[in-house]
Design an enzyme around this catalytic site. Structure first.
Site, mmCIF file in Angstrom:
data_model
loop_
_atom_site.group_PDB
_atom_site.id
_atom_site.type_symbol
_atom_site.label_atom_id
_atom_site.label_comp_id
_atom_site.label_asym_id
_atom_site.label_seq_id
_atom_site.Cartn_x
_atom_site.Cartn_y
_atom_site.Cartn_z
ATOM 1 N N GLN A 60 0.806 -1.231 0.000
ATOM 2 C CA GLN A 60 0.000 0.000 0.000
ATOM 3 C C GLN A 60 0.840 1.282 0.000
ATOM 4 O OE1 GLN A 60 -3.865 0.245 2.273
ATOM 5 N NE2 GLN A 60 -2.615 1.502 3.606
ATOM 6 N N GLU B 197 -3.096 9.679 -0.413
ATOM 7 C CA GLU B 197 -2.237 10.398 0.529
ATOM 8 C C GLU B 197 -1.124 11.160 -0.180
ATOM 9 O OE1 GLU B 197 -1.040 7.383 3.343
ATOM 10 O OE2 GLU B 197 -3.055 7.221 4.170
ATOM 11 N N ASP C 231 4.410 -0.118 3.871
ATOM 12 C CA ASP C 231 3.211 -0.578 4.576
ATOM 13 C C ASP C 231 2.507 -1.557 3.645
ATOM 14 O OD1 ASP C 231 0.916 -1.073 5.977
ATOM 15 O OD2 ASP C 231 0.165 0.993 5.962
ATOM 16 N N GLU D 88 5.436 -2.431 7.689
ATOM 17 C CA GLU D 88 4.202 -2.346 8.491
ATOM 18 C C GLU D 88 3.205 -3.400 8.011
ATOM 19 O OE1 GLU D 88 2.803 1.710 8.487
ATOM 20 O OE2 GLU D 88 0.730 1.124 8.856
ATOM 21 N N ASP E 215 -0.056 -2.229 12.831
ATOM 22 C CA ASP E 215 -1.093 -1.180 12.700
ATOM 23 C C ASP E 215 -2.467 -1.840 12.873
ATOM 24 O OD1 ASP E 215 -2.868 0.796 11.927
ATOM 25 O OD2 ASP E 215 -2.251 0.864 9.835
ATOM 26 N N LYS F 158 -2.906 5.618 15.922
ATOM 27 C CA LYS F 158 -3.917 6.417 15.209
ATOM 28 C C LYS F 158 -5.047 6.675 16.204
ATOM 29 C CE LYS F 158 -3.234 4.322 10.607
ATOM 30 N NZ LYS F 158 -3.672 3.183 9.755
ATOM 31 N N LYS G 257 3.925 9.607 10.381
ATOM 32 C CA LYS G 257 3.513 9.281 9.002
ATOM 33 C C LYS G 257 2.424 10.265 8.620
ATOM 34 C CE LYS G 257 2.222 5.226 7.401
ATOM 35 N NZ LYS G 257 1.554 3.887 7.402
HETATM 36 P P1 PGA Z 1 -5.950 4.125 6.284
HETATM 37 O O1 PGA Z 1 -4.601 3.368 6.003
HETATM 38 O O2 PGA Z 1 -6.473 4.474 4.939
HETATM 39 O O3 PGA Z 1 -6.827 3.092 6.963
HETATM 40 O O4 PGA Z 1 -5.717 5.303 7.146
HETATM 41 C C1 PGA Z 1 -3.356 3.826 6.316
HETATM 42 C C2 PGA Z 1 -2.522 2.711 6.888
HETATM 43 O O5 PGA Z 1 -2.874 1.527 6.728
HETATM 44 O O6 PGA Z 1 -1.522 2.994 7.536
HETATM 45 ZN ZN ZN Z 2 -1.049 0.714 7.922
#
Ligand code: PGA
Ligand code: ZN
Length: 349
Positions: free
Chosen positions: A131, A166, A195, A221, A251, A276, A327
């Protein structure tokens, strides 16, 4: 401080979806905070509710409770917000607005950055099995230069420089993870972080180990799905044999939950965790998750989400808690830039 009233409203996030913003009206002034949403969420994240429901909960349920109890500290406030019937977006919006009313100590040391350059999967080109492809930098200038160099390279090769959720490049002409990593190695001399977000179509563990062996990748990650705890442990051991300093980052596996972080840390499943706040719904839970991670000797990484707002309180949290890494995506797209510019306000470039 006396809370007089709490208002909430719908605002658009970076993906054009509705999220909420909350305004705390106090005798010290007004404090406004907005909350993000994830695109590739962990299964055990605390549930958010619809914006309409969150607004109702904030204005009709949370606001009267806080006016009555008059919490004076973040811990007192977040204890009152600890109610499973409220959405994580409703509680976090209030918690973050209160956080913004509190003084911030001057930072001792700024965190390093995992700065995004390429993205795939749910955030970009779905053909990529990883990702996020990031460079690790200690100042924004370094990351910005890397991003620029890669952009020029893509332009030279006639590839699209359009970006994903992002701000990372996501050309549909590149469908292979190693090709992306090779570009990063050729255009920069920086250590790399990935990640995998392994809950959907990840590369095999042996492919990932091979990547650790052959490239400057020092952090991975979510290399495995959150259900495969035994495999996490084996993977971590194998990766350490290849590269002593490797960071294996949890995560979706830990979802900012202090107990999950403690258990996984004890069992040796990983040596770093993503924090998060919206995975749990209050600032105090995020702070506690960071404290637990530090107690277990784990590296801490405060992270934005896929669908963001222009609010940047997440930076202040990272600074206050003195975490190891942040991040905030690529140096591109307003909602990511808002975080980098906030970080710049704490430092010289
Ligand atoms: P998210 O993914 O779109 O769920 O914020 C970011 C991540 O997996 O770190
Ligand atoms: Zn992640």
């Amino acid at each position: 401080m006396k809370i007089k009233e709490i208002k909430a409203r719908k605002i658009l996030n970076s993906a054009g979806n509705w999220t909420i913003e909350c305004k705390l009206l106090t005798d010290k002034g007004e404090f406004v905070a907005a909350v993000p949403q994830g695109i590739s969420r962990g299964k055990e994240e605390k549930e958010s509710v619809s914006p309409e429901k969150a607004i109702f909960q904030i204005e009709k349920e949370i606001s009267p409770l806080l006016r009555k109890n008059s919490p004076q500290t973040q811990e007192e406030l977040d204890r009152l917000l600890n109610n499973p019937s409220w959405g994580s977006n409703a509680t976090l919006a209030v918690s973050a607005a209160f956080f913004k009313s509190q003084p911030l100590p001057s930072p001792s040391q700024l965190p390093q950055m995992m700065m995004l350059v390429f993205e795939g999967k749910k955030h970009g080109n779905p053909a990529l099995k990883i990702q996020e492809f990031m460079v690790i930098v200690s100042n924004i200038e370094e990351g910005k230069n890397a991003y620029e160099k890669v952009k020029k390279r893509l332009e030279k090769e006639g590839l699209a420089t359009t970006v994903g959720s992002e701000g990372g490049f996501s050309p549909f002409g590149i469908n292979n993870e190693e090709e992306v990593i090779k570009i990063l190695e050729e255009e920069t001399e920086l250590p790399l972080a990935l990640d995998v977000a392994a809950d959907t179509s990840p590369p095999s563990p042996s492919t990932l180990l091979d990547i650790v062996r052959r490239y400057r990748v020092v952090s991975i990650e979510d290399p495995l799905p959150e259900t495969k705890k035994e495999e996490w442990k084996v993977f971590f051991q194998e990766a350490k044999k290849i590269k002593e300093e490797i960071m294996i980052v949890a995560d979706d596996l830990t979802v900012t939950n202090p107990e999950k972080i403690a258990t996984g840390g004890e069992q040796g499943l990983f040596n770093a965790v993503i924090i998060k706040p919206n995975q749990q719904g209050t600032i105090s839970q995020a702070t506690e998750a960071i404290a637990v991670a530090k107690r277990y000797g784990l590296k801490t990484i405060v992270s934005h989400r896929g669908e963001e707002t222009n609010d940047s309180w997440i930076v202040d949290l990272a600074i206050k808690e003195n975490v190891d890494f942040v991040k905030f995506g690529a140096p591109c797209r307003g909602e990511r830039i808002a975080k980098y510019n906030r970080l710049l306000s704490f430092s010289e470039v």
